[in-house]
Design an enzyme around this catalytic site. Structure first.
Site, short mmCIF file in Angstrom:
data_model
loop_
_atom_site.label_atom_id
_atom_site.label_comp_id
_atom_site.label_asym_id
_atom_site.label_seq_id
_atom_site.Cartn_x
_atom_site.Cartn_y
_atom_site.Cartn_z
N ALA A 59 -34.48 -69.23 5.71
CA ALA A 59 -34.15 -68.38 6.85
C ALA A 59 -32.75 -67.82 6.65
O ALA A 59 -32.02 -68.26 5.73
CB ALA A 59 -34.20 -69.18 8.15
N LYS A 60 -32.35 -66.88 7.44
CA LYS A 60 -30.96 -66.41 7.43
C LYS A 60 -30.68 -65.76 8.77
O LYS A 60 -31.60 -65.28 9.45
CB LYS A 60 -30.76 -65.37 6.32
CG LYS A 60 -29.32 -65.25 5.87
CD LYS A 60 -28.94 -66.37 4.96
CE LYS A 60 -27.51 -66.26 4.47
NZ LYS A 60 -27.23 -67.27 3.44
#
Ligand code: NAD
Length: 418
Positions: free
Chosen positions: A108-109
């Protein structure tokens, strides 16, 4: 004259690398689609009360790319150019990075489009709390666990922990890269730089590029660049010739006095104002002959147009995420310059984040020595797997690393019934 071409986006960079590796492992077309598309994306508007009473509205993103192998994991960056495309590209890299390290996370980011230098500390705290409130619904120790990235740090993680815990109860494992006093892991802050050093050390051992006494140039003197410079100087015996930050760089052919430079920067002063070297511009940095060149600032800095044909080093070590465009990648390969790819070289941070998460869940603390020992074992094992596949298939390290990661994520998807 042909019109100037727009720089390649983060997503396009990832797609190009992906295609090469997917061909290498003969991935089916439905699986290519599944592995490229994000699982979930959240875009939020963030009204924040500024110190002068005005309300300013920022935009934030949290993109969960893939969670087949475990909860999503990835940093949050505050940057004026952070946008959906960049965050998606970085989230995707996190999926490959956690798979390559064989740690039980997906990718994720997060990002907020903001220039954090223009905010006071209180404004930064209010922004962080607002962002946490708006994305809390998709976070959690078994769902998605943020960490620091560009311009976010342990303090920002502490605010996220506090904001999340105020609603859900004490939940230290919701975020990593926390201050040690709040359940952070010993060795987390330096982990990315330390991991870069371990990968360089393994490569030096296998391919005869000197690390002890080796000549190193580093772009960026933040978390990754400064710890790497310190460790290369103090533990590996390398000679750090030049470093830079956003204000410019400094160069000393005999090697910089890194402890002196760290003290200078620790007083809040820019690298370029330090007296222990010759002042250089950010462009000059790319022209310095060296053994190891480490981009450790932002993405897209090694390009066909700027420097890929003129860089004068034996190995490019990607401390930053996505510092090399695919075209520049091919040029470096043609020129016989080796490259240690981002999601292998800079995976030390997420690896120690995994140890931090595990310590939080166990309510138990490891020693710094144990953290370093485990990190060295994990990242070296990943390096060896990449090295062996690269040799077997006669491909670049990046393609081999992608091939291994893609295979692991695809296997997890299939086992889950997809
Ligand atoms: P940071 O904000 O601590 O430091 C960034 C550094 O780059 C600063 O010294 C800044 O002045 C410098 N910089 C910015 N623009 C520059 C320019 N144009 N020229 C030269 N220097 C410039 O960020 P960080 O945490 O060190 O992250 C650096 C890179 O490493 C990013 O690509 C990040 O995604 C990646 N990364 C970080 C970690 C981590 O644990 N911090 C882990 C993996 C990857």
């Amino acid at each position: 004259m042909s019109p100037p071409r727009a720089p390649m986006s983060g997503k396009a960079i990832v797609q190009t690398h992906f295609d090469r590796a997917a061909n290498l492992i003969s991935l089916e077309s439905y699986m290519r689609r599944l592995l490229l598309c994000p699982f979930r994306e959240v875009t939020v508007e963030l009204p924040v009360r500024m110190d002068d009473g005005r309300i300013e509205v920022f935009t934030g993103y949290r993109i969960q790319h893939n969670g087949a192998r475990g909860p999503c994991k990835g940093g949050i960056r505050y940057h004026p150019e952070a946008d959906r495309d960049e965050v998606l590209g970085l989230a995707t890299i996190m999926t490959w990075k956690t798979a390559l390290m064989d740690i039980p996370f997906g990718g994720a980011k997060g990002g907020v489009t903001v220039d954090p230098k223009k905010l006071s500390k209180l404004e930064l705290e209010r922004l962080t709390r607002r962002f946490t409130q708006r994305i809390a619904i998709v976070l959690g120790p078994y769902r998605d666990i943020p960490a620091p990235d560009v311009a976010t740090n342990a303090q920002v993680m502490a605010w996220i922990l506090d904001e999340y815990s105020s609603r859900q109860g004490y939940t230290p494992a919701v975020v990593t890269g926390k201050p040690v006093a709040l359940g952070g892991s010993l060795g987390r802050e330096e982990a990315t730089g330390r991991g870069v050093m371990y990968v360089m050390d393994s490569y030096a051992h296998d391919f005869g590029v000197p690390l002890k006494g080796g000549r190193v140039v580093i772009q960026g003197f933040g978390n990754v660049g400064s710890h790497l410079a310190r460790l290369l100087d103090a533990e590996a015996g390398a000679k750090v010739l030049a470093v830079s930050d956003v204000s410019g760089g400094i160069y000393n052919d005999k090697g910089l006095d890194i402890p002196g430079l760290l003290t200078h920067v620790g007083q809040g002063r820019p690298v370029s104002e330090w007296a222990g070297g010759k002042r250089i511009t950010n462009e000059d940095l790319w022209t310095i002959p060296c053994d190891w060149l480490v981009p450790a600032a932002l993405g897209g800095v090694i390009t066909k147009e700027a420097n890929a044909r003129t860089i004068d080093c034996k190995v490019v070590v990607e401390g930053a995420n996505e510092p090399t465009t695919p075209t520049a990648d091919l040029i470096l390969e043609e020129r016989g310059i080796a490259l240690l790819p981002d999601f292998l070289a800079n995976a030390g941070g997420v690896t120690v984040s995994y140890y931090e998460w595990a310590q939080n869940l166990q309510q138990y603390r490891w020693t710094h020595e144990q953290v370093n020992r485990e990190l060295k074992a994990t990242i070296t094992k990943a390096y060896l797997t990449v090295r062996d596949l690269a040799k077997e298939k006669a491909v670049a390290f990046r393609t081999a690393a992608y091939g291994i990661a893609l295979q692991r994520v695809a296997d997890a998807e299939r086992l889950r019934g997809n």
